[in-house]
Scaffold this motif. Structure first.
Motif, mmCIF file in Angstrom:
data_model
loop_
_atom_site.group_PDB
_atom_site.id
_atom_site.type_symbol
_atom_site.label_atom_id
_atom_site.label_comp_id
_atom_site.label_asym_id
_atom_site.label_seq_id
_atom_site.Cartn_x
_atom_site.Cartn_y
_atom_site.Cartn_z
ATOM 1 N N ARG A 181 -30.117 112.618 20.266
ATOM 2 C CA ARG A 181 -30.883 113.301 19.228
ATOM 3 C C ARG A 181 -30.654 114.806 19.274
ATOM 4 N N PHE B 285 -32.636 116.028 13.545
ATOM 5 C CA PHE B 285 -31.954 114.764 13.768
ATOM 6 C C PHE B 285 -32.445 113.709 12.783
ATOM 7 N N SER C 100 -30.232 110.334 12.480
ATOM 8 C CA SER C 100 -29.799 109.073 13.064
ATOM 9 C C SER C 100 -28.474 109.253 13.794
ATOM 10 N N ALA D 292 -34.714 108.749 13.548
ATOM 11 C CA ALA D 292 -35.913 109.583 13.573
ATOM 12 C C ALA D 292 -37.091 108.757 13.069
#
Length: 123
Positions: A105, A46, A48, A60
């Protein structure tokens, strides 16, 4: 739904890039849109996510203070502004449309993925 990512390239450490991701479907304007990346030999991670109206943004830890996510719903496009790039940012960057409007996420929370754009940062 098709997601088209663009804007990647080869840059030097400290440089900036802006990635764009355009959706073929206007309906994704009501979904969260995220960015993930995958480096060689590593799992997709992940980066953003931005909620449908931009009111909720997650980043992140590794990119906080350097990357910014935004979206233009009228253009069905989400952007990832990447500043102060580091060699460890080198990866294929993927955009994705979330199943919900808020964002997560968790990559399992996304049901449409773009083809990816390569970002390479030299030291």
């Amino acid at each position: 739904v098709q997601l088209q990512a663009s804007g990647g390239g080869l840059v030097q450490a400290g440089d900036s890039l802006r990635l764009s991701c355009t959706s073929s479907a206007r309906t994704t304007s009501n979904n969260a849109m995220g960015w993930f990346r995958q480096a060689p030999g590593k799992e997709r991670e992940f980066v953003s996510v931005i909620s449908w109206n931009g009111g909720n943004i997650l980043l992140a830890d590794s990119v906080k203070g350097r990357f910014t996510i935004s979206r233009d719903r009228s253009k069905n496009t989400v952007y990832l502004q990447m500043n102060s790039l580091k060699p460890e940012d080198t990866a294929i960057y993927y955009c994705a449309a979330g199943r919900s409007s808020i964002g997560s996420r968790d990559r399992n929370s996304y049901n449409y993925w773009g083809q990816g754009t390569q970002v390479t940062v030299s030291s």
